[in-house]
Design a protein around this motif. Structure first.
Motif, PDB file in Angstrom:
ATOM      1  N   PHE B 262      18.532  35.058  84.364  1.00 14.75           N
ATOM      2  CA  PHE B 262      17.952  35.472  83.164  1.00 14.75           C
ATOM      3  C   PHE B 262      16.446  36.096  83.710  1.00 14.75           C
ATOM      4  O   PHE B 262      16.191  36.795  82.633  1.00 14.75           O
ATOM      5  CB  PHE B 262      17.926  34.578  81.981  1.00 14.75           C
ATOM      6  CG  PHE B 262      17.225  34.955  80.852  1.00 14.75           C
ATOM      7  CD1 PHE B 262      17.766  36.026  80.161  1.00 14.75           C
ATOM      8  CD2 PHE B 262      15.954  34.388  80.321  1.00 14.75           C
ATOM      9  CE1 PHE B 262      17.070  36.420  79.092  1.00 14.75           C
ATOM     10  CE2 PHE B 262      15.475  34.611  79.029  1.00 14.75           C
ATOM     11  CZ  PHE B 262      16.084  35.800  78.357  1.00 14.75           C
ATOM     12  N   ALA B 263      16.057  35.711  84.721  1.00 16.51           N
ATOM     13  CA  ALA B 263      14.492  35.924  85.054  1.00 16.51           C
ATOM     14  C   ALA B 263      14.256  37.655  84.885  1.00 16.51           C
ATOM     15  O   ALA B 263      13.394  37.840  84.244  1.00 16.51           O
ATOM     16  CB  ALA B 263      14.202  35.386  86.292  1.00 16.51           C
ATOM     17  N   PRO B 264      15.062  38.237  85.574  1.00 18.32           N
ATOM     18  CA  PRO B 264      14.628  39.649  85.421  1.00 18.32           C
ATOM     19  C   PRO B 264      14.908  40.522  84.069  1.00 18.32           C
ATOM     20  O   PRO B 264      14.227  41.296  83.787  1.00 18.32           O
ATOM     21  CB  PRO B 264      15.761  40.236  86.484  1.00 18.32           C
ATOM     22  CG  PRO B 264      16.753  39.413  86.648  1.00 18.32           C
ATOM     23  CD  PRO B 264      16.105  38.066  86.544  1.00 18.32           C
ATOM     24  N   ILE B 265      15.877  39.913  83.449  1.00 21.91           N
ATOM     25  CA  ILE B 265      16.207  40.237  81.750  1.00 21.91           C
ATOM     26  C   ILE B 265      15.055  39.818  81.122  1.00 21.91           C
ATOM     27  O   ILE B 265      14.547  40.742  80.268  1.00 21.91           O
ATOM     28  CB  ILE B 265      17.444  39.471  81.322  1.00 21.91           C
ATOM     29  CG1 ILE B 265      18.625  39.895  82.262  1.00 21.91           C
ATOM     30  CG2 ILE B 265      17.895  40.107  79.953  1.00 21.91           C
ATOM     31  CD1 ILE B 265      18.979  41.352  82.894  1.00 21.91           C
ATOM     32  N   SER B 267      11.835  39.528  81.946  1.00 25.34           N
ATOM     33  CA  SER B 267      10.717  40.501  82.285  1.00 25.34           C
ATOM     34  C   SER B 267      10.897  41.734  81.484  1.00 25.34           C
ATOM     35  O   SER B 267      10.032  42.162  81.002  1.00 25.34           O
ATOM     36  CB  SER B 267      10.753  40.622  83.566  1.00 25.34           C
ATOM     37  OG  SER B 267      10.548  39.544  84.375  1.00 25.34           O
ATOM     38  N   LEU B 268      12.282  42.282  81.455  1.00 26.47           N
ATOM     39  CA  LEU B 268      12.378  43.595  80.883  1.00 26.47           C
ATOM     40  C   LEU B 268      12.144  43.501  79.510  1.00 26.47           C
ATOM     41  O   LEU B 268      11.632  44.319  78.893  1.00 26.47           O
ATOM     42  CB  LEU B 268      13.876  44.083  81.167  1.00 26.47           C
ATOM     43  CG  LEU B 268      14.248  44.630  82.825  1.00 26.47           C
ATOM     44  CD1 LEU B 268      15.637  44.648  82.990  1.00 26.47           C
ATOM     45  CD2 LEU B 268      13.597  45.883  82.989  1.00 26.47           C
ATOM     46  N   TRP B 269      12.710  42.377  78.730  1.00 29.40           N
ATOM     47  CA  TRP B 269      12.583  42.289  77.403  1.00 29.40           C
ATOM     48  C   TRP B 269      11.060  42.034  76.919  1.00 29.40           C
ATOM     49  O   TRP B 269      10.734  42.461  76.183  1.00 29.40           O
ATOM     50  CB  TRP B 269      13.377  41.018  77.055  1.00 29.40           C
ATOM     51  CG  TRP B 269      13.423  40.790  75.486  1.00 29.40           C
ATOM     52  CD1 TRP B 269      14.424  41.165  74.886  1.00 29.40           C
ATOM     53  CD2 TRP B 269      12.415  40.179  74.747  1.00 29.40           C
ATOM     54  NE1 TRP B 269      14.223  40.930  73.360  1.00 29.40           N
ATOM     55  CE2 TRP B 269      12.967  40.114  73.108  1.00 29.40           C
ATOM     56  CE3 TRP B 269      11.247  39.556  74.760  1.00 29.40           C
ATOM     57  CZ2 TRP B 269      12.421  39.934  72.327  1.00 29.40           C
ATOM     58  CZ3 TRP B 269      10.600  38.972  73.774  1.00 29.40           C
ATOM     59  CH2 TRP B 269      11.097  39.360  72.369  1.00 29.40           C
ATOM     60  N   GLU B 270      10.389  41.255  77.930  1.00 30.09           N
ATOM     61  CA  GLU B 270       8.923  41.055  77.642  1.00 30.09           C
ATOM     62  C   GLU B 270       8.104  42.394  77.656  1.00 30.09           C
ATOM     63  O   GLU B 270       7.176  42.643  76.793  1.00 30.09           O
ATOM     64  CB  GLU B 270       8.333  40.086  78.473  1.00 30.09           C
ATOM     65  CG  GLU B 270       8.833  38.696  78.039  1.00 30.09           C
ATOM     66  CD  GLU B 270       8.257  37.574  78.826  1.00 30.09           C
ATOM     67  OE1 GLU B 270       8.266  36.327  78.413  1.00 30.09           O
ATOM     68  OE2 GLU B 270       7.790  37.776  79.980  1.00 30.09           O
ATOM     69  N   ALA B 271       8.864  43.378  78.728  1.00 27.77           N
ATOM     70  CA  ALA B 271       8.003  44.426  78.793  1.00 27.77           C
ATOM     71  C   ALA B 271       8.422  45.465  77.639  1.00 27.77           C
ATOM     72  O   ALA B 271       7.445  46.354  77.251  1.00 27.77           O
ATOM     73  CB  ALA B 271       8.433  45.356  79.946  1.00 27.77           C
ATOM     74  N   LEU B 272       9.373  45.524  76.966  1.00 26.90           N
ATOM     75  CA  LEU B 272       9.787  46.167  75.820  1.00 26.90           C
ATOM     76  C   LEU B 272       9.439  45.664  74.356  1.00 26.90           C
ATOM     77  O   LEU B 272       9.645  46.280  73.391  1.00 26.90           O
ATOM     78  CB  LEU B 272      11.106  46.573  75.983  1.00 26.90           C
ATOM     79  CG  LEU B 272      11.682  47.343  77.236  1.00 26.90           C
ATOM     80  CD1 LEU B 272      13.022  47.239  77.290  1.00 26.90           C
ATOM     81  CD2 LEU B 272      11.060  48.806  77.328  1.00 26.90           C
ATOM     82  N   THR B 273       9.161  44.498  74.208  1.00 23.69           N
ATOM     83  CA  THR B 273       8.969  43.806  72.880  1.00 23.69           C
ATOM     84  C   THR B 273       7.634  44.353  72.325  1.00 23.69           C
ATOM     85  O   THR B 273       6.688  44.427  72.876  1.00 23.69           O
ATOM     86  CB  THR B 273       9.106  42.299  73.132  1.00 23.69           C
ATOM     87  OG1 THR B 273       9.324  41.986  71.531  1.00 23.69           O
ATOM     88  CG2 THR B 273       7.880  41.666  73.569  1.00 23.69           C
ATOM     89  N   ILE B 274       7.776  44.072  70.792  1.00 24.65           N
ATOM     90  CA  ILE B 274       6.532  44.248  70.097  1.00 24.65           C
ATOM     91  C   ILE B 274       6.026  43.264  69.560  1.00 24.65           C
ATOM     92  O   ILE B 274       5.309  43.023  68.555  1.00 24.65           O
ATOM     93  CB  ILE B 274       6.685  45.464  69.317  1.00 24.65           C
ATOM     94  CG1 ILE B 274       7.819  45.437  68.308  1.00 24.65           C
ATOM     95  CG2 ILE B 274       6.581  46.737  69.866  1.00 24.65           C
ATOM     96  CD1 ILE B 274       7.905  46.047  67.308  1.00 24.65           C
ATOM     97  N   SER B 275       6.919  42.067  69.778  1.00 23.42           N
ATOM     98  CA  SER B 275       6.658  40.858  68.871  1.00 23.42           C
ATOM     99  C   SER B 275       5.634  39.583  69.575  1.00 23.42           C
ATOM    100  O   SER B 275       5.505  38.789  69.140  1.00 23.42           O
ATOM    101  CB  SER B 275       8.224  40.110  68.705  1.00 23.42           C
ATOM    102  OG  SER B 275       9.002  40.963  68.075  1.00 23.42           O
ATOM    103  N   LEU B 276       5.156  39.958  70.743  1.00 22.75           N
ATOM    104  CA  LEU B 276       4.526  38.894  71.583  1.00 22.75           C
ATOM    105  C   LEU B 276       3.036  39.121  71.298  1.00 22.75           C
ATOM    106  O   LEU B 276       2.342  40.309  71.233  1.00 22.75           O
ATOM    107  CB  LEU B 276       4.689  38.819  72.997  1.00 22.75           C
ATOM    108  CG  LEU B 276       6.118  38.254  73.472  1.00 22.75           C
ATOM    109  CD1 LEU B 276       6.126  38.390  74.822  1.00 22.75           C
ATOM    110  CD2 LEU B 276       6.445  37.066  72.860  1.00 22.75           C
TER     111      LEU B 276
END
Lengths: 323, 323
Positions: B262-265, B267-276
């Motif tokens: 899951f680690a690379p996924i 990172s990708l999710w965190e780069a694309l999110t607007i929720s953090l």
């Protein structure tokens, strides 16, 4: 011919009738008598057979009695809607269909016979006519899907306690939810669930209990590892009563779980299991390994210590006890 | 009358035709012209409308072209079996039926229109004819069910990357898997799964993308919070190409997930999110609370810090950004 045999057994109710006596009465060979008895057994008649004594008819095929079941029920929700079928492919399949059509929590599907009964891990479940409890219960617990292993263990505890009330022998839980008497399987549980994201929509608990099967009812490959309440107890067990007992145990435990969480369920499971602190073989993604299970954790996973000291967590799968 | 209008637009392909011109040509009121245009829109015709300039017919209703789709596919498994329907209740329901009948991994169900499209948390999904991508994909990942939140995030990343290639604006992921452009929803994902004990049998990923909807296609209550690729880009988007792009992105990410976890996924999710790292409102079992999301953990849960300093973990549910 079968009717003549049945009539003869009815005239000699409670008595053992020898094969010889029957062959003279019916004017056929003793092999023919045996074949007729076998045919009747397949229809759900239960005979006891003792060498040199003969056959005694123990019971006729009886459809589980819905009125008796409802009368015995002490639950608020579970089993309050019941559907009883004569012959089905699988009670799980029927329950899945019913729940999609809006069946409510606690709806119970019972069949006298399953032609394609399903067990865990894609296995078949032997479900002959009129001799067992083959049923599926619809549950709608408001828990997140990662807690289903807890539910698996909870159902095993409820079933173990219900069966224990009907039999003098110790009933033990083999992880995660098989029930064994004297090392032989008496009951199995299959939990199938449907979820949206992490939210459980419903769970269907499939329960098979080998109640009144005789040793000779089992196919050869099951004889060494399966048993029934009748075989162990030597007496027929009341199926309706056992179903009522299980549903009450389950409802009480589900309430306890809702109020106090998994901790009390975990204690009960650990007290009833035969899988802890013993050498066992475990089927993992990498094949079979050996180890010793030490505990169930707070999520319901089994912790196993491997020979190299490594600890692994099992959420589902299969173990074999190395006794 | 509709045929006369269509003929007129065909004779003036690529041009804006004023309402006045149409009302004279067709000898009816301008209100009647507007009503006819609306009726055609409901049939899947797409018109652009500019005040004082008139209407331009952008496209006729086109059924998603299976041959074109298959030609554009670069995947090994996903989408290799496709079923395209004109009008269905819900592609999810069809996919559930197909998978029970043995449909293979990667089977894709597409509909031009859904009459009872389903969104997350029991909501409806607006799925008008011919203007969106309303589809359901059958997956059979060999993961344990407690990892489905990871899969939810993975599908969002794949879809975000695919859509990003078709639009110059920033597409952001709102936890867990809504896609937003300029704060308005462009796409939603619904993951439904079926499990035996802890083992996933299958997952059905329902995907809705508002592709070529016009602003006036939306019912009043959606106008403020929903948008389409056409509205944002001002140009029609090729639906077959977008489906192919998504399936390829998803297959590549699923391979990465299988190989590296899951680690690379994450990172990708965190780069694309607007929720953090932003204030938000969260729907919990105890009602709505406010807090700030800090991270996704290794299981795919969202960690949120409440005003009192307490940290909570969310596996599913709903958040509202407080921008």
């Amino acid at each position: 011919m079968n009717e003549l045999i049945l009539q003869y057994f009815q005239e000699h109710e409670g008595e053992y009738v020898s094969g010889e006596e029957l062959s003279i009465k019916l004017q056929c060979s003793r092999t023919a008598v045996w074949k007729h008895i076998e045919a009747l057994r397949k229809q759900g008649y239960v005979f006891d057979a003792i060498p040199r004594k003969g056959y005694k008819m123990l019971t006729k095929p009886v459809i589980i009695n819905a009125a008796k079941l409802m009368q015995g029920l002490q639950t608020k929700t579970l089993g309050r809607v019941v559907r009883i079928y004569d012959e089905v492919d699988s009670t799980q399949n029927i329950a899945h269909t019913l729940v999609r059509q809006g069946a409510i929590e606690g709806t119970l599907v019972i069949a006298e016979q399953q032609n394609a009964g399903r067990g865990r891990m894609g296995r078949n479940w032997f479900s002959p006519k009129g001799k067992g409890i083959w049923m599926s219960l619809i549950l709608k617990p408001t828990i997140s899907m990662q807690f289903t292993p807890q539910l698996t263990l909870l159902v095993a505890v409820a079933l173990c306690r219900a069966i224990q009330a009907h039999i003098p022998h110790q009933v033990g839980i083999k992880w995660p939810n098989d029930l064994l008497i004297n090392g032989k399987k008496i009951s199995g549980i299959l939990l199938e669930s449907s979820a949206e994201d992490e939210r459980l929509n419903y769970v269907i608990a499939g329960i098979g209990i080998s109640v009144n099967l005789l040793a000779e009812d089992y196919p050869e490959e099951l004889k060494a590892k399966a048993t029934s309440l009748f075989i162990e107890k030597g007496q027929l067990v009341d199926r309706e009563q056992l179903i009522c007992d299980f549903l009450l145990q389950l409802e009480v435990l589900l309430e306890l779980y809702t109020q106090q969480g998994f901790a009390p369920i975990r204690s009960l499971w650990e007290a009833l299991t035969i899988s802890l602190h013993k050498p066992l073989r475990i089927q993992t993604a990498k094949g079979w390994v050996e180890g010793v299970a030490n505990a169930i954790d707070e999520m319901g996973a089994l912790w196993v210590t491997l020979p190299n000291g490594e600890n692994i967590k099992l959420y589902s799968g299969d173990i074999e006890l190395l006794l």
